[in-house]
Design a protein around this motif. Structure first.
Motif, PDB file in Angstrom:
ATOM      1  N   ARG A   1       0.507  -0.886  -0.406  1.00 44.15           N
ATOM      2  CA  ARG A   1      -0.307  -0.088  -0.288  1.00 44.15           C
ATOM      3  C   ARG A   1       0.945   0.835   0.802  1.00 44.15           C
ATOM      4  O   ARG A   1       0.417   2.012  -0.882  1.00 44.15           O
ATOM      5  CB  ARG A   1      -0.682   0.030   1.172  1.00 44.15           C
ATOM      6  CG  ARG A   1      -2.270  -0.487   0.932  1.00 44.15           C
ATOM      7  CD  ARG A   1      -2.998  -0.232   2.421  1.00 44.15           C
ATOM      8  NE  ARG A   1      -3.692  -1.274   2.488  1.00 44.15           N
ATOM      9  CZ  ARG A   1      -5.139  -0.997   3.020  1.00 44.15           C
ATOM     10  NH1 ARG A   1      -4.648  -0.952   4.526  1.00 44.15           N
ATOM     11  NH2 ARG A   1      -6.204  -1.646   3.581  1.00 44.15           N
ATOM     12  N   SER A   2       2.309   1.242   1.214  1.00 48.66           N
ATOM     13  CA  SER A   2       2.411   2.204   0.827  1.00 48.66           C
ATOM     14  C   SER A   2       3.622   2.395  -0.668  1.00 48.66           C
ATOM     15  O   SER A   2       3.205   3.559  -0.723  1.00 48.66           O
ATOM     16  CB  SER A   2       3.535   2.036   2.233  1.00 48.66           C
ATOM     17  OG  SER A   2       4.719   1.317   1.535  1.00 48.66           O
ATOM     18  N   ALA A   3       4.536   2.181  -0.963  1.00 46.96           N
ATOM     19  CA  ALA A   3       4.614   2.112  -2.661  1.00 46.96           C
ATOM     20  C   ALA A   3       3.474   2.373  -3.433  1.00 46.96           C
ATOM     21  O   ALA A   3       3.349   3.326  -4.131  1.00 46.96           O
ATOM     22  CB  ALA A   3       5.061   0.763  -3.115  1.00 46.96           C
ATOM     23  N   ALA A   4       1.792   1.711  -3.380  1.00 48.36           N
ATOM     24  CA  ALA A   4       1.400   2.217  -4.327  1.00 48.36           C
ATOM     25  C   ALA A   4       1.248   3.686  -4.088  1.00 48.36           C
ATOM     26  O   ALA A   4       0.695   5.053  -4.800  1.00 48.36           O
ATOM     27  CB  ALA A   4      -0.011   1.779  -4.347  1.00 48.36           C
ATOM     28  N   GLN A   5       1.364   4.268  -3.106  1.00 49.47           N
ATOM     29  CA  GLN A   5       0.654   5.571  -2.309  1.00 49.47           C
ATOM     30  C   GLN A   5       1.592   6.236  -2.592  1.00 49.47           C
ATOM     31  O   GLN A   5       1.493   7.437  -3.658  1.00 49.47           O
ATOM     32  CB  GLN A   5       0.323   4.894  -1.027  1.00 49.47           C
ATOM     33  CG  GLN A   5       0.086   6.744  -0.155  1.00 49.47           C
ATOM     34  CD  GLN A   5       0.090   6.985   1.181  1.00 49.47           C
ATOM     35  OE1 GLN A   5      -0.817   5.677   2.034  1.00 49.47           O
ATOM     36  NE2 GLN A   5       0.706   7.687   1.030  1.00 49.47           N
ATOM     37  N   MET A   6       3.331   6.157  -2.120  1.00 46.12           N
ATOM     38  CA  MET A   6       3.959   6.978  -2.546  1.00 46.12           C
ATOM     39  C   MET A   6       4.943   7.337  -3.742  1.00 46.12           C
ATOM     40  O   MET A   6       4.704   8.785  -4.086  1.00 46.12           O
ATOM     41  CB  MET A   6       5.734   6.428  -1.601  1.00 46.12           C
ATOM     42  CG  MET A   6       4.632   6.733  -0.465  1.00 46.12           C
ATOM     43  SD  MET A   6       6.113   6.345   0.723  1.00 46.12           S
ATOM     44  CE  MET A   6       6.806   7.961   1.418  1.00 46.12           C
ATOM     45  N   VAL A   7       4.034   6.083  -5.051  1.00 43.65           N
ATOM     46  CA  VAL A   7       4.460   6.432  -6.407  1.00 43.65           C
ATOM     47  C   VAL A   7       3.533   7.689  -6.398  1.00 43.65           C
ATOM     48  O   VAL A   7       3.775   8.087  -7.540  1.00 43.65           O
ATOM     49  CB  VAL A   7       4.549   4.844  -6.674  1.00 43.65           C
ATOM     50  CG1 VAL A   7       4.155   5.378  -8.265  1.00 43.65           C
ATOM     51  CG2 VAL A   7       6.058   4.149  -6.668  1.00 43.65           C
ATOM     52  N   SER A   8       2.111   7.275  -6.339  1.00 41.51           N
ATOM     53  CA  SER A   8       0.998   8.020  -7.311  1.00 41.51           C
ATOM     54  C   SER A   8       1.301   9.151  -6.392  1.00 41.51           C
ATOM     55  O   SER A   8       0.987  10.443  -7.625  1.00 41.51           O
ATOM     56  CB  SER A   8      -0.414   7.563  -6.096  1.00 41.51           C
ATOM     57  OG  SER A   8      -0.199   6.255  -6.034  1.00 41.51           O
ATOM     58  N   TYR A   9       1.772  10.333  -5.658  1.00 47.24           N
ATOM     59  CA  TYR A   9       2.062  10.847  -5.022  1.00 47.24           C
ATOM     60  C   TYR A   9       3.127  12.364  -4.411  1.00 47.24           C
ATOM     61  O   TYR A   9       3.187  12.999  -5.103  1.00 47.24           O
ATOM     62  CB  TYR A   9       1.191  11.255  -3.398  1.00 47.24           C
ATOM     63  CG  TYR A   9      -0.381  11.153  -3.315  1.00 47.24           C
ATOM     64  CD1 TYR A   9      -1.051   9.742  -2.882  1.00 47.24           C
ATOM     65  CD2 TYR A   9      -1.220  12.146  -3.659  1.00 47.24           C
ATOM     66  CE1 TYR A   9      -2.211   9.507  -3.314  1.00 47.24           C
ATOM     67  CE2 TYR A   9      -2.669  12.125  -2.753  1.00 47.24           C
ATOM     68  CZ  TYR A   9      -2.899  11.479  -2.772  1.00 47.24           C
ATOM     69  OH  TYR A   9      -4.439  11.302  -2.788  1.00 47.24           O
ATOM     70  N   GLU A  10       4.006  10.985  -5.585  1.00 46.47           N
ATOM     71  CA  GLU A  10       5.531  11.548  -6.067  1.00 46.47           C
ATOM     72  C   GLU A  10       5.123  12.704  -6.722  1.00 46.47           C
ATOM     73  O   GLU A  10       5.348  14.077  -6.601  1.00 46.47           O
ATOM     74  CB  GLU A  10       6.563  11.190  -6.662  1.00 46.47           C
ATOM     75  CG  GLU A  10       7.253  10.004  -5.518  1.00 46.47           C
ATOM     76  CD  GLU A  10       7.477  10.522  -4.665  1.00 46.47           C
ATOM     77  OE1 GLU A  10       8.968  10.429  -3.564  1.00 46.47           O
ATOM     78  OE2 GLU A  10       8.741  11.991  -4.912  1.00 46.47           O
TER      79      GLU A  10
ATOM     80  N   PHE B   1       1.210  20.756  -3.606  1.00 44.96           N
ATOM     81  CA  PHE B   1       1.801  20.822  -2.640  1.00 44.96           C
ATOM     82  C   PHE B   1       1.811  19.832  -0.862  1.00 44.96           C
ATOM     83  O   PHE B   1       1.809  18.830  -0.937  1.00 44.96           O
ATOM     84  CB  PHE B   1       2.846  21.816  -2.563  1.00 44.96           C
ATOM     85  CG  PHE B   1       3.629  21.060  -2.371  1.00 44.96           C
ATOM     86  CD1 PHE B   1       4.508  21.554  -1.096  1.00 44.96           C
ATOM     87  CD2 PHE B   1       5.328  21.114  -2.751  1.00 44.96           C
ATOM     88  CE1 PHE B   1       5.184  20.747   0.011  1.00 44.96           C
ATOM     89  CE2 PHE B   1       6.261  20.102  -2.135  1.00 44.96           C
ATOM     90  CZ  PHE B   1       6.305  20.645  -0.695  1.00 44.96           C
ATOM     91  N   PHE B   2       0.054  20.707  -0.648  1.00 44.56           N
ATOM     92  CA  PHE B   2       0.338  19.510   0.622  1.00 44.56           C
ATOM     93  C   PHE B   2       0.171  18.761   0.755  1.00 44.56           C
ATOM     94  O   PHE B   2      -0.395  17.894   1.633  1.00 44.56           O
ATOM     95  CB  PHE B   2      -0.703  21.232   1.661  1.00 44.56           C
ATOM     96  CG  PHE B   2      -0.779  21.328   2.897  1.00 44.56           C
ATOM     97  CD1 PHE B   2      -2.140  21.009   3.438  1.00 44.56           C
ATOM     98  CD2 PHE B   2       0.708  21.511   3.501  1.00 44.56           C
ATOM     99  CE1 PHE B   2      -1.510  20.296   4.982  1.00 44.56           C
ATOM    100  CE2 PHE B   2       0.241  21.688   4.725  1.00 44.56           C
ATOM    101  CZ  PHE B   2      -0.281  21.320   5.644  1.00 44.56           C
ATOM    102  N   ILE B   3      -1.371  18.557  -0.020  1.00 43.91           N
ATOM    103  CA  ILE B   3      -1.952  17.700   0.605  1.00 43.91           C
ATOM    104  C   ILE B   3      -0.824  16.077  -0.041  1.00 43.91           C
ATOM    105  O   ILE B   3      -1.189  15.100   0.349  1.00 43.91           O
ATOM    106  CB  ILE B   3      -3.167  17.657  -0.595  1.00 43.91           C
ATOM    107  CG1 ILE B   3      -3.850  18.241  -0.801  1.00 43.91           C
ATOM    108  CG2 ILE B   3      -3.887  15.924  -1.105  1.00 43.91           C
ATOM    109  CD1 ILE B   3      -5.399  18.607  -0.979  1.00 43.91           C
ATOM    110  N   ALA B   4      -0.195  17.026  -1.142  1.00 45.62           N
ATOM    111  CA  ALA B   4       0.878  15.415  -1.779  1.00 45.62           C
ATOM    112  C   ALA B   4       1.451  15.133  -0.778  1.00 45.62           C
ATOM    113  O   ALA B   4       2.420  14.228   0.047  1.00 45.62           O
ATOM    114  CB  ALA B   4       1.240  15.897  -3.074  1.00 45.62           C
ATOM    115  N   ALA B   5       2.308  16.369  -0.450  1.00 44.97           N
ATOM    116  CA  ALA B   5       3.153  16.139   1.114  1.00 44.97           C
ATOM    117  C   ALA B   5       2.442  15.145   2.052  1.00 44.97           C
ATOM    118  O   ALA B   5       3.020  14.793   3.566  1.00 44.97           O
ATOM    119  CB  ALA B   5       3.460  17.477   2.052  1.00 44.97           C
ATOM    120  N   THR B   6       1.372  15.912   2.966  1.00 42.06           N
ATOM    121  CA  THR B   6       0.438  14.629   3.403  1.00 42.06           C
ATOM    122  C   THR B   6       0.345  13.307   2.987  1.00 42.06           C
ATOM    123  O   THR B   6       0.819  12.352   4.205  1.00 42.06           O
ATOM    124  CB  THR B   6      -1.533  15.024   3.590  1.00 42.06           C
ATOM    125  OG1 THR B   6      -0.739  16.648   3.409  1.00 42.06           O
ATOM    126  CG2 THR B   6      -1.303  14.992   5.222  1.00 42.06           C
TER     127      THR B   6
END
Lengths: 424, 457, 185
Positions: free
Chosen positions: B199-208, B253-258
């Motif tokens: 899940r973390s991989a998917a999430q972080m890649v999506s929000y990068e 940026f703020f939302i993606a940073a969260t």
């Protein structure tokens, strides 16, 4: 002191079904044993399947894995084990495993006299224990044909509706907690604390009340209870609205609940689901209206019903029910007659004539029923408790497949199971 | 004969040790190494010292780098402590609770206690875990987070390295945390961890992608990827801050940073009501401590980057006049005089306040207690005066103060979000990133590029 | 007390009801043999004037002589609860047809009756233990349930002293009088 019923005998005859067999061989395809890893994996389950459904469930196909949302888990509403068959994040099937909190209440009640039964039956749905007491006491009163005085009935309704408000408020808090919101649960506990302190002033206990008696209630209303109740009533409505708004107006919360775990009407009726879960699926079945008991015929309240059947509907029904309960409490306070709180001329030792009786009340989770069989002695011969959460949980294998793992918690929490009642 | 003599000598030493208490034993054991260490140090300083100092003076950038790295590593742990304490207290207050209030004044010792606790726990790995990967995962996560601090400017002249690809370096390092989480999820030999890691991989890649795209607008405005230059481009007043020129980028940026920091409402990876602790389920002791610290350092660095990119970094909101610019060397030279002056002022203030307290407090205040309170109050007042003087006099001090104030304001917002919002489901999370944030970031980019071209022309 | 219900039951199911239809308070009770259960349930569930659509409870009862399965139903057309007592199940091998064809939710109720009494429901796809551990060797709510000996038959062999097998505390009581029977239940 050994009682007549503590009759322990030599072991009974051989059982009707074969016992669990020997450990299956390593070549059995149902056994998932990683030969390279040696003994690292234990096969699931570690015995051959006993039934058709078990074999069907525990045979994984390509790409499926079993996840044990185990008895020790932050969010299973008690000790419950859900063996979930996942394909990625999507749930394919669920096998709930119960019994971690089984305390043998029914057996204990067969060895207790009719007063002790009320004490034993409290910790079943510990969140709302007066309702179990009420069901038991209702059954016993039907057995003994005891007439309960009006004041006692009103006090019963008053305390029970207070407890219903508290149970629903806690439900909202736990639902939010399971979805990740840390704050509403604390607000729910503030509400609960007020109500429970009130009931402690009335009954003497904060949680397992032991208040109802066959023929009435244990203590009359007192000054402290009335003053706390008055304080609470003056702000109850607004506080309930504020607490509900905390979740209703939260977009994330609503998005996670809407359309998730839709229970249609036919399935709900077929599974015997009762209470708010049934009313959220469009069936206006509320025991207080369809089979009234106590003084509910004289009270004016609505039965909120919704048609969608998803988790959000189940949640909103309970918010509506809090409002209705506050109305009922208000009417009770206005209509409360004077009079005795216990039926007159009841014997000290209750010894009903042989017979059978069924009593059911509408608890916060559904229909709580008690079937009591008496054999003329001072202990019930058979004391059967029907708990609503038991059948509410049974729809979980029907609701969960096709949803994501994250929805598991939303659905289970929205059904409001309390493991004490399920496992008895 | 010799052997027997040696035995005699050793046994008499042991007899001597036995007769001493523990403190005395420690002292006895530590004195020789201390003396020897002092001797060795003096010899080394005398013989090798000058050559070493010359070497350092010749390679100043190397020294600077080394000092910067050490400073950053030392900075992360207290930062994490402060943020942990903030989280506990602020969330408690939002829950209408009190939070820790027993250890230390207002419970501030709680963080330290937590830190010590993770140090003291048993360090084990589950059966079947892939041990090298299991051990390295928290290290990778922590270092990836900490290395990003190298490029953030804390004050004028106070930054690790002024890389001219600073922003790129930041995002590159920030992306390495995914690697750590994946390693943890896989190596734990646990289905919950695996789910959390994936899940973390998917999430972080999506929000990068929305994260970097929203920052590209800033690059277009400043023409450089260097964070120091970005902050300098915003100096002036608050109206020069880029948040007014790029509001949409700020939101994205703020939302993606969260989401990058794995904070609620995007903390599916550690959703503790579904997958126990996600990737960190099988971790305990200091390994878990590393993940813990890495998460809070992550919160700090995304706040710091938000402040740097959009809120002017260390610049003050209004044009700050620097009336006095003390040459630091002079101040240090007058050091002892200042100390004496400070102490004298404190004692004088204590006297005055003690009299005042006795007059108004009456019998409740004994003389020592009144004196003590007076000393504390006057000392606090003098320290505040001193800090104020530093703030006015030293621009690097003022820069740090402004920077930390703004960064911690954003940290507070992160903590506030955690207290308030429930979690977003994984498919809703990714749908939001790909369907809403990415197009919005692209839109912002087009508008910025168009504006830059049109306004320059 | 719904007299109309009594007459309807006698009219439609008179042949299979054993004894009389008893009514007391708000409950109507009929007794039937196990083999007749599906037919009775279909009649009671589908007949126009008796639509008992809600299964309230399904319980097992051990009367000492025989076993019973007791169902409680509720319907919109009647103000009474309908209690159907399936009686005459032998204590050694109690078998009863399953009601899951009408109410899928009865699966768990029947599992519980099996777990507590040993009553086998023909037609239940998932008749395994629900509360007790899967390798438990005895049925707790039976009247002849003997706890210490039962723990010894569990593979754990009893962990605490109270679970280890030992002689019963009461010296051999009279077997016939010991099993508590319900008079004329």
């Amino acid at each position: 002191m050994p009682r007549r019923a503590d009759r322990t005998r030599q072991p009974g005859p051989a059982e009707a079904l074969p016992a669990a067999g020997p450990r299956p061989s390593l070549d059995d395809p149902r056994v998932m044993l990683d030969r390279q890893a040696g003994a690292l994996f234990e096969e699931i389950p570690p015995y051959p399947a006993r039934t058709e459904r078990e074999a069907e469930f525990y045979t994984p196909t390509e790409g499926e894995l079993f996840l044990n949302i185990g008895p020790h888990h932050p969010a299973t509403h008690g000790v419950m084990r859900l063996v979930v068959k996942l394909s990625g994040e999507r749930v394919v099937d669920v096998d709930p495993v119960l019994g971690y909190l089984h305390r043998g209440v029914e057996k204990i009640c067969e060895n207790s006299d009719y007063y002790h039964v009320i004490d034993q039956v409290d910790p079943l749905e510990y969140v709302s224990s007066l309702f179990q007491e009420w069901a038991a006491v209702l059954a016993f009163e039907k057995l003994m044909e005891v007439e309960v005085p009006q004041r006692a009935e009103y006090i019963r309704v008053l305390s029970a509706e207070l407890l219903r408000v508290q149970s629903h408020t806690l439900y909202m808090g736990f639902l939010a907690l399971d979805l990740g919101g840390l704050t509403p649960i604390l607000y729910s506990f503030i509400e609960r604390d007020e109500i429970v302190e009130m009931l402690a002033a009335l009954t003497g206990a904060r949680m397992l009340f032991n208040y109802f008696r066959v023929g009435g209630v244990n203590g009359d209303l007192n000054h402290e209870f009335m003053s706390r109740l008055g304080d609470w009533m003056s702000r109850a409505g607004k506080q309930a609205e504020a607490n509900a708004a905390l979740l209703n107006e939260n977009e994330i919360f609503v998005r996670r609940m809407r359309g998730v775990g839709v229970l249609d009407r036919a399935t709900a009726l077929g599974y015997g689901v009762t209470g708010g879960n049934l009313r959220a699926s469009g069936v206006p079945f509320d025991l207080r209206r369809v089979h009234p008991y106590s003084v509910y015929p004289q009270l004016d309240f609505n039965v909120p019903t919704r048609q969608e059947g998803d988790s959000l509907a189940r949640y909103l029904i309970r918010v509506d029910e809090i409002r209705e309960s506050i109305r009922i409490i208000d009417q009770c306070l206005h209509q409360m007659p004077d009079g005795p709180i216990m039926a007159p001329r009841l014997p000290r030792l209750l010894r009903p004539k042989p017979g059978r009786a069924w009593g059911a009340v509408e608890g916060p989770r559904g229909m709580l029923g008690v079937y009591a069989v008496s054999d003329g002695t001072d202990q019930p011969f058979r004391f059967r408790i029907h708990d609503p959460s038991f059948l509410n949980l049974e729809v979980v294998p029907h609701l969960l497949p096709g949803n994501l793992l994250a929805d598991t918690m939303a659905i289970v929490a929205s059904l409001d199971p309390v493991m004490g009642g399920i496992d008895k | 004969m010799r052997a027997r003599a040696a035995t005699l000598v050793r046994s008499s030493w042991i007899q001597l040790l036995d007769r001493l208490s523990i403190t005395e034993r420690l002292v006895l054991l530590l004195i020789p190494p201390a003396i020897g260490g002092a001797v060795v140090t003096i010899l080394a300083a005398a013989l090798v010292g000058p050559a070493f100092v010359d070497f350092l003076a010749a390679n100043l950038p190397l020294v600077r780098f080394f000092v910067a790295v050490v400073a950053i590593l030392l900075l992360t742990v207290p930062t994490a402590f402060v943020i942990i304490y903030m989280e506990l207290k602020v969330i408690a207050r939002m829950n209408l609770r009190v939070g820790p209030n027993r250890i230390g004044p207002w419970g501030s010792g709680m963080s330290v206690v937590h830190g010590l606790k993770v140090l003291l726990k048993e360090d084990f790995a589950p059966t079947g875990a892939d041990l090298p990967v299991f051990t390295l995962a928290p290290v990778v996560t922590f270092l990836a987070s900490a290395m990003t601090l190298l490029v953030i400017p804390f004050a004028p002249g106070l930054f690790g390295q002024d890389l001219n690809i600073g922003l790129l370096f930041f995002f590159a390092m920030g992306g390495l945390t995914v690697l750590g989480l994946l390693m943890a999820g896989w190596a734990s030999f646990n289905k919950y961890s695996l789910l959390g890691g994936l899940r973390s991989a998917a999430q972080m890649v999506s929000y990068e992608i929305p994260l970097t795209l929203s920052a590209v607008g800033i690059i277009l405005l400043t023409g450089t990827m260097s964070l120091n230059q970005t902050v300098l481009a915003q100096s002036g007043s608050a109206l020069d801050w880029f948040v007014f020129k790029q509001p949409l980028a700020f939101l994205i940026f703020f939302i993606a940073a969260t989401a990058e920091a794995n904070r609620t409402p995007f903390d599916m990876t550690e959703a503790d009501s579904e997958i126990v602790a996600g990737f960190a389920t099988e971790y305990s002791g200091m390994r878990f401590g590393f993940f813990f610290f890495a998460e809070y350092v992550n919160v700090f660095i995304v706040s710091a980057l938000t402040v740097t990119l959009f809120f002017g970094g260390w610049t003050a909101p209004f044009d700050w006049p620097w009336p006095v610019s003390l040459d630091p060397i002079d101040a240090w030279a007058a050091g002892p005089a200042w100390i004496a002056l400070g102490l004298g002022a404190a004692i004088l203030g204590a006297d005055v306040l003690a009299v005042v307290i006795r007059l108004f407090g009456g019998r409740a205040w004994s003389i020592p207690a009144a004196f003590g309170l007076g000393f504390l109050v006057s000392g606090a007042a003098l320290t505040a005066l001193l800090l104020g003087a530093c703030f006015i006099a030293f621009d690097w001090f003022a820069g740090i103060v402004w920077f930390m104030a703004k960064a911690y304001a954003f940290v507070f917002v992160f903590v506030w979000l955690r207290a308030t919002l429930p979690r977003v489901r994984i498919d809703q999370l990714m749908g939001f990133a790909w369907k809403w944030l990415l197009p919005a970031a692209l839109l912002n980019l087009f508008i910025t590029a168009a504006a830059v071209i049109l306004l320059d022309r | 007390m719904d007299r109309a219900l009594k007459s309807r039951l006698e009219a439609q199911l008179g042949s299979v009801i054993r004894g009389a239809v008893r009514q007391r308070g708000d409950q109507t009770e009929i007794r039937i043999a196990p083999a007749d259960l599906p037919e009775v349930l279909r009649t009671v569930h589908e007949s126009i004037d008796m639509r008992f659509e809600v299964l309230a409870d399904l319980a097992g009862v051990d009367t000492g002589d025989t076993m019973q399965v007791v169902l409680h139903l509720w319907g919109e057309r009647s103000s009474d609860w309908l209690r159907i007592i399936v009686e005459g199940l032998p204590r050694e091998k109690p078998r009863c047809p399953s009601v899951t064809f009408l109410w899928p939710g009865a699966e768990w109720l029947e599992r519980e009756a099996y777990d507590m009494f040993g009553i086998v429901f023909d037609g239940n796809r998932d008749l395994r233990r629900i509360f007790m551990p899967p390798d438990y060797q005895s049925f707790p709510l039976r009247k002849d349930f003997y706890l210490p000996d039962d723990a010894s038959r569990s593979p754990g062999m009893g962990v605490r002293p109270v679970e280890k097998p030992h002689a019963p505390a009461v010296a051999e009581p009279d077997p016939a009088a010991a099993i508590r029977r319900s008079p004329a239940s």
